[in-house]
Design an enzyme around this catalytic site. Structure first.
Site, mmCIF file in Angstrom:
data_model
loop_
_atom_site.group_PDB
_atom_site.id
_atom_site.type_symbol
_atom_site.label_atom_id
_atom_site.label_comp_id
_atom_site.label_asym_id
_atom_site.label_seq_id
_atom_site.Cartn_x
_atom_site.Cartn_y
_atom_site.Cartn_z
ATOM 1 N N PRO A 255 -72.669 8.643 -104.125
ATOM 2 C CA PRO A 255 -72.252 8.144 -102.806
ATOM 3 C C PRO A 255 -70.907 8.735 -102.414
ATOM 4 C CG PRO A 255 -71.928 6.464 -104.489
ATOM 5 C CD PRO A 255 -72.613 7.605 -105.166
ATOM 6 N N ASP A 429 -66.677 10.600 -105.324
ATOM 7 C CA ASP A 429 -67.816 9.801 -105.776
ATOM 8 C C ASP A 429 -67.351 8.346 -105.830
ATOM 9 O OD1 ASP A 429 -69.847 8.488 -107.122
ATOM 10 O OD2 ASP A 429 -70.222 10.148 -108.518
ATOM 11 N N HIS A 430 -67.892 7.525 -104.921
ATOM 12 C CA HIS A 430 -67.405 6.151 -104.790
ATOM 13 C C HIS A 430 -67.816 5.267 -105.964
ATOM 14 C CE1 HIS A 430 -65.054 3.465 -102.565
ATOM 15 N NE2 HIS A 430 -65.637 3.522 -101.385
ATOM 16 N N ARG A 431 -68.712 5.749 -106.818
ATOM 17 C CA ARG A 431 -69.044 4.994 -108.023
ATOM 18 C C ARG A 431 -67.869 4.978 -108.995
ATOM 19 N NH1 ARG A 431 -74.329 8.273 -109.803
ATOM 20 N NH2 ARG A 431 -72.762 9.910 -109.441
ATOM 21 N N VAL A 433 -64.423 6.543 -107.991
ATOM 22 C CA VAL A 433 -63.117 6.574 -107.333
ATOM 23 C C VAL A 433 -63.091 5.554 -106.197
ATOM 24 C CG1 VAL A 433 -61.426 8.015 -106.155
ATOM 25 C CG2 VAL A 433 -62.939 9.023 -107.890
#
Length: 457
Positions: A255, A429-431, A433
């Site tokens: 994501p 990568d929002h998983r 960061v």
């Protein structure tokens, strides 16, 4: 006397197939151990294959332009010095992509190409054979077949390109020193089309080289005539296939979240100018991208989560930086990385980036050059782009885009002044960061671009 067949080896990184780009030997030719037999194109690079045998070439078993699986015999050699049996006819000679790659090499680089790292794979041994991988189901086909549009593709690619012409960027006078004007003339660059980056609005050597590089790599710099063929069909293979698979995997698995910030890069431009004049950097290419690389490495130390890998089971935080940079080449986009960049001086980092850039343009990157990257920059500013939303390099959780650096009105101490301004764009990568970490990281990068003296910390 024995007759041996040399199968296509796995040159690393899980290779399953490769294209025979060009043969360097012919039937009846006497060869030695480690003499280059052919050049192959894998999903990541052009690679020269050396011979594990000494003897005489008996037959070439695969034609140029064919793609075969690992383990497929590609050449037959009679070991020893006796005369060979009746030689098989030479394989076909489809247009070599190596020629296209070489044509776009940046001739302005002041580097001795004889000193660049070779791409020869040694170590098979005099009698070595490479074990064949199991063939994939349903991978059969006509071994000598051609794709429908290959002839049209070759005809278009081999057509000589007319001299590039771009309408004048400005009707005003061009500011450039005599050596820069001579360089532009030698490279066929119209100075009216060059975006100046000098502190006084003058055109620099790097500006000319950048324009020449764009014209040699990208065909859309000019407006060519319509091709005679109505359609051009380009087989999806090699680097293009690898790029497509990697981008789809990254875009739909991670994501993405994007951030952007405008930065006053005037002090960076001044710093670059001083480095170019320094004897310590004589003969070394220095550009704002070098300062960007150092800024990102500095910011990684302060925000280590952006230098991580997501594995579903765990987050692996790397306490080293394999610094990647996207490089546009005639064969497509590649992302080599400088190993252990965090331990390098500014000079060492500049040399490492330059070496990999030249190797990439020559199509000689090896799989190890692109493996195990931890964070990447893409310099879209060299193409005149202000910013963008880059897609993460697979296996990484952060990428930064450096936009063009050009003079704009900027408020300094309450007054509007002309300053060199750029825009940084970044994807994460929002998983892994979170927004606060991403923001702090990009702010740290921006702070170094605004004030390179922070690198002295």
């Amino acid at each position: 006397m024995s007759v041996s067949e040399f199968p296509l080896p796995d040159v690393g990184e899980g290779l399953t197939e490769a294209e025979i780009v060009s043969w360097r030997v012919q039937p009846g030719e006497t060869i030695t151990v480690n003499q280059v037999l052919c050049e192959i194109e894998t999903a990541k690079s052009l690679v020269e294959l050396p011979s594990p045998f000494a003897g005489t070439v008996d037959a070439l078993l695969v034609a140029e332009g064919e793609t075969v699986e690992v383990g497929t015999p590609i050449v037959r050699v009679r070991e020893g010095t006796d005369a060979p049996a009746e030689a098989a006819p030479a394989a076909g000679s489809a247009a070599s992509t190596a020629e296209v790659s070489a044509a776009a090499t940046d001739t302005a680089e002041s580097i001795d190409r004889d000193e660049k790292p070779g791409a020869v794979l040694v170590g098979y041994g005099a009698k070595g054979h490479v074990a064949s991988r199991r063939r994939r189901a349903g991978s059969g086909g006509d071994a000598g077949g051609r794709h429908e549009g290959d002839a049209a593709t070759s005809a278009v690619a081999s057509r000589p390109a007319p001299s590039p012409f771009v309408p004048a960027a400005s009707a005003g006078p061009v500011i450039a020193k005599p050596p820069i004007r001579k360089l532009a003339k030698d490279l066929g660059v119209d100075l009216q089309t060059v975006q100046p980056t000098g502190l006084a609005g003058e055109i620099t050597r790097d500006d000319v080289i950048r324009q020449a590089s764009q014209a040699s790599v990208f065909r859309n710099i000019q407006t060519p005539d319509w091709p005679e063929v109505r359609e051009e069909r380009i087989p999806v293979k090699g680097v293009r296939k690898a790029i497509a698979q990697a981008m789809v995997r990254s875009a739909f698995a991670a994501p993405h979240v994007g951030l952007f910030v405008d930065v006053d890069a005037t002090r960076t431009m001044e710093f670059v100018k001083r480095l170019k004049a320094s004897p310590d950097f004589a003969g070394i290419k220095v550009s704002p991208m070098l300062i960007m690389a150092k800024a990102m490495i500095w910011a990684v130390r302060r925000n280590p989560m952006v230098n991580s890998t997501w594995t579903d089971e765990e987050i692996v935080v790397h306490h080293f930086v394999n610094f990647g940079f996207a490089a546009a080449t005639p064969r497509g986009l590649v992302v080599p990385n400088v190993k252990n960049a965090q331990a390098m001086s500014l000079r060492e980092l500049a040399q490492a980036i330059e070496r990999l850039t030249i190797t990439a343009r020559d199509g000689k990157l090896q799989p190890v050059d692109m493996a195990d990257g931890t964070i990447t920059v893409t310099n879209i500013g060299v193409f005149g782009m202000d910013t963008g939303t880059p897609i993460l390099n697979p296996g990484e959780v952060a990428i930064v885009a450096l936009g063009t650096i050009k003079q704009k009105p900027w408020v300094v101490d309450g007054e509007v002044r002309p300053r060199f301004v750029t825009t940084l764009g970044a994807s994460f990568d929002h998983r892994v960061v979170d927004g606060d970490v991403a923001s702090r990281f990009l702010a740290d990068v921006a702070s170094v671009i605004e004030e390179p003296a922070l690198l002295l910390d």
